[in-house]
Design a protein around this motif. Structure first.
Motif, PDB file in Angstrom:
ATOM      1  N   HIS A  62      48.325  98.011  77.168  1.00  0.00           N
ATOM      2  CA  HIS A  62      47.447  97.080  76.465  1.00  0.00           C
ATOM      3  C   HIS A  62      48.214  96.040  75.643  1.00  0.00           C
ATOM      4  CE1 HIS A  62      48.163 100.050  73.285  1.00  0.00           C
ATOM      5  NE2 HIS A  62      47.873  99.097  72.441  1.00  0.00           N
ATOM      6  N   TYR A  63      49.507  96.278  75.378  1.00  0.00           N
ATOM      7  CA  TYR A  63      50.316  95.291  74.651  1.00  0.00           C
ATOM      8  C   TYR A  63      50.243  93.925  75.330  1.00  0.00           C
ATOM      9  CZ  TYR A  63      52.874  98.886  71.929  1.00  0.00           C
ATOM     10  OH  TYR A  63      53.243  99.882  71.087  1.00  0.00           O
ATOM     11  N   VAL A  64      50.373  93.917  76.649  1.00  0.00           N
ATOM     12  CA  VAL A  64      50.388  92.660  77.391  1.00  0.00           C
ATOM     13  C   VAL A  64      49.072  91.918  77.176  1.00  0.00           C
ATOM     14  CG1 VAL A  64      50.581  91.575  79.654  1.00  0.00           C
ATOM     15  CG2 VAL A  64      52.011  93.540  79.093  1.00  0.00           C
ATOM     16  N   ARG A  65      47.966  92.619  77.286  1.00  0.00           N
ATOM     17  CA  ARG A  65      46.650  92.000  77.122  1.00  0.00           C
ATOM     18  C   ARG A  65      46.474  91.415  75.716  1.00  0.00           C
ATOM     19  NH1 ARG A  65      44.047  96.135  78.265  1.00  0.00           N
ATOM     20  NH2 ARG A  65      43.267  96.730  76.226  1.00  0.00           N
ATOM     21  N   MET A  78      48.823  88.392  75.268  1.00  0.00           N
ATOM     22  CA  MET A  78      48.365  87.273  76.094  1.00  0.00           C
ATOM     23  C   MET A  78      47.189  86.580  75.405  1.00  0.00           C
ATOM     24  SD  MET A  78      49.126  85.590  78.771  1.00  0.00           S
ATOM     25  CE  MET A  78      50.207  86.722  79.605  1.00  0.00           C
ATOM     26  N   ALA A  79      46.289  87.344  74.817  1.00  0.00           N
ATOM     27  CA  ALA A  79      45.165  86.753  74.076  1.00  0.00           C
ATOM     28  C   ALA A  79      45.683  85.917  72.907  1.00  0.00           C
ATOM     29  CB  ALA A  79      44.214  87.843  73.589  1.00  0.00           C
ATOM     30  N   GLN A  80      46.692  86.411  72.204  1.00  0.00           N
ATOM     31  CA  GLN A  80      47.274  85.656  71.088  1.00  0.00           C
ATOM     32  C   GLN A  80      47.908  84.352  71.577  1.00  0.00           C
ATOM     33  OE1 GLN A  80      49.928  88.657  69.516  1.00  0.00           O
ATOM     34  NE2 GLN A  80      48.392  89.395  68.068  1.00  0.00           N
ATOM     35  N   LEU A  81      48.642  84.429  72.694  1.00  0.00           N
ATOM     36  CA  LEU A  81      49.257  83.223  73.254  1.00  0.00           C
ATOM     37  C   LEU A  81      48.202  82.205  73.667  1.00  0.00           C
ATOM     38  CD1 LEU A  81      52.253  84.207  75.557  1.00  0.00           C
ATOM     39  CD2 LEU A  81      52.285  82.744  73.550  1.00  0.00           C
ATOM     40  N   ARG A  82      47.142  82.677  74.274  1.00  0.00           N
ATOM     41  CA  ARG A  82      46.070  81.762  74.694  1.00  0.00           C
ATOM     42  C   ARG A  82      45.458  81.059  73.487  1.00  0.00           C
ATOM     43  NH1 ARG A  82      43.626  85.776  79.237  1.00  0.00           N
ATOM     44  NH2 ARG A  82      44.713  84.864  81.015  1.00  0.00           N
ATOM     45  N   TYR A 138      49.731  88.468  85.342  1.00  0.00           N
ATOM     46  CA  TYR A 138      49.428  87.122  84.869  1.00  0.00           C
ATOM     47  C   TYR A 138      50.281  86.100  85.611  1.00  0.00           C
ATOM     48  CZ  TYR A 138      47.014  89.479  81.114  1.00  0.00           C
ATOM     49  OH  TYR A 138      46.158  90.271  80.411  1.00  0.00           O
ATOM     50  N   ARG A 139      49.795  84.880  85.591  1.00  0.00           N
ATOM     51  CA  ARG A 139      50.498  83.772  86.222  1.00  0.00           C
ATOM     52  C   ARG A 139      50.450  82.590  85.262  1.00  0.00           C
ATOM     53  NH1 ARG A 139      50.461  82.386  91.880  1.00  0.00           N
ATOM     54  NH2 ARG A 139      48.823  83.935  92.114  1.00  0.00           N
ATOM     55  N   LEU A 140      51.584  81.913  85.084  1.00  0.00           N
ATOM     56  CA  LEU A 140      51.610  80.645  84.373  1.00  0.00           C
ATOM     57  C   LEU A 140      51.388  79.562  85.395  1.00  0.00           C
ATOM     58  CD1 LEU A 140      52.079  78.895  81.850  1.00  0.00           C
ATOM     59  CD2 LEU A 140      54.522  78.965  82.372  1.00  0.00           C
ATOM     60  N   LEU A 179      56.017  84.424  76.792  1.00  0.00           N
ATOM     61  CA  LEU A 179      55.897  83.081  77.352  1.00  0.00           C
ATOM     62  C   LEU A 179      57.150  82.706  78.131  1.00  0.00           C
ATOM     63  CD1 LEU A 179      54.225  80.543  77.685  1.00  0.00           C
ATOM     64  CD2 LEU A 179      55.074  79.764  75.455  1.00  0.00           C
ATOM     65  N   GLN A 180      58.292  83.099  77.630  1.00  0.00           N
ATOM     66  CA  GLN A 180      59.560  82.816  78.287  1.00  0.00           C
ATOM     67  C   GLN A 180      59.619  83.454  79.683  1.00  0.00           C
ATOM     68  OE1 GLN A 180      62.960  84.702  76.413  1.00  0.00           O
ATOM     69  NE2 GLN A 180      63.964  82.714  76.311  1.00  0.00           N
ATOM     70  N   VAL A 181      59.163  84.691  79.805  1.00  0.00           N
ATOM     71  CA  VAL A 181      59.150  85.358  81.113  1.00  0.00           C
ATOM     72  C   VAL A 181      58.214  84.615  82.059  1.00  0.00           C
ATOM     73  CG1 VAL A 181      58.490  87.476  82.345  1.00  0.00           C
ATOM     74  CG2 VAL A 181      59.776  87.630  80.212  1.00  0.00           C
ATOM     75  N   LEU A 182      57.046  84.224  81.573  1.00  0.00           N
ATOM     76  CA  LEU A 182      56.097  83.510  82.421  1.00  0.00           C
ATOM     77  C   LEU A 182      56.651  82.155  82.850  1.00  0.00           C
ATOM     78  CD1 LEU A 182      52.859  84.468  80.504  1.00  0.00           C
ATOM     79  CD2 LEU A 182      53.511  85.221  82.801  1.00  0.00           C
ATOM     80  N   VAL A 183      57.331  81.459  81.950  1.00  0.00           N
ATOM     81  CA  VAL A 183      57.943  80.169  82.290  1.00  0.00           C
ATOM     82  C   VAL A 183      59.014  80.364  83.352  1.00  0.00           C
ATOM     83  CG1 VAL A 183      59.470  78.347  81.394  1.00  0.00           C
ATOM     84  CG2 VAL A 183      57.385  78.955  80.154  1.00  0.00           C
TER      85      VAL A 183
END
Length: 173
Positions: free
Chosen positions: A135-138, A141-145, A166-168, A106-110
């Protein structure tokens, strides 16, 4: 540093602050310099060095960053906020626990809000060079969502850019 890895500290610092960061090190190999600069350092100075050179590099770093423009380490949307100084995610007024990797993601996306961040960049910035599992990212990302989206099946904030990353969403609220 006697008790911390300088690259980890640099990544962590850069995650919540845009204050200029100059690495001072006895290590002079090109590989060390490249890793520090890729981790977020603004400059790298090898020991021994003169005070005059250090001061000149500090002036340059502030000139490039724009003195007095350090960003506030809180990212807010109408539904959630991330306080990077406290390392806390608040969703609809409730504190939500993030794992270390969820927080880094999340920090990287922010840090890149509104811009596409590639899968490769996310892997490198969150898991480092040893991670070779796209697949780690996917999965994360699902967990964050699940934790921050009002409707995880229809994301408003964490958007997928098919085949790229991905894009924030740049919505501030």
């Amino acid at each position: 540093l006697p008790d911390r890895d300088g690259l980890d500290l640099t990544r962590e610092w850069r995650g919540w602050s845009q204050v200029p960061l100059i690495v001072l090190s006895a290590r002079g190999r090109e590989e060390d310099k490249v890793q520090a600069l890729d981790a977020g350092a603004d400059d790298y100075l090898t020991k021994p060095f003169s005070t005059g050179e250090l001061m000149a590099r500090i002036r340059v770093a502030f000139r490039h960053r724009g003195e007095g423009t350090a960003e506030v380490p809180v990212h807010r949307t109408e539904h959630w906020s991330l306080d990077q100084a406290q390392r806390e995610l608040w969703v609809a007024g409730q504190r939500v626990h993030l794992t270390p990797n969820e927080y880094k993601l999340l920090q990287v996306l922010v840090r890149h809000v509104g811009r596409v961040v590639t899968h490769a960049q996310l892997l490198r910035e969150v898991w480092g060079t040893a991670a070779a599992q796209p697949h780690y990212v996917r999965v994360y990302m699902a967990q964050l969502r699940q934790k921050l989206e009002p409707d995880p099946a229809r994301p408003r904030y964490l958007l997928t850019e098919p085949g790229v990353g991905y894009r924030l969403r740049g919505e501030e609220g």
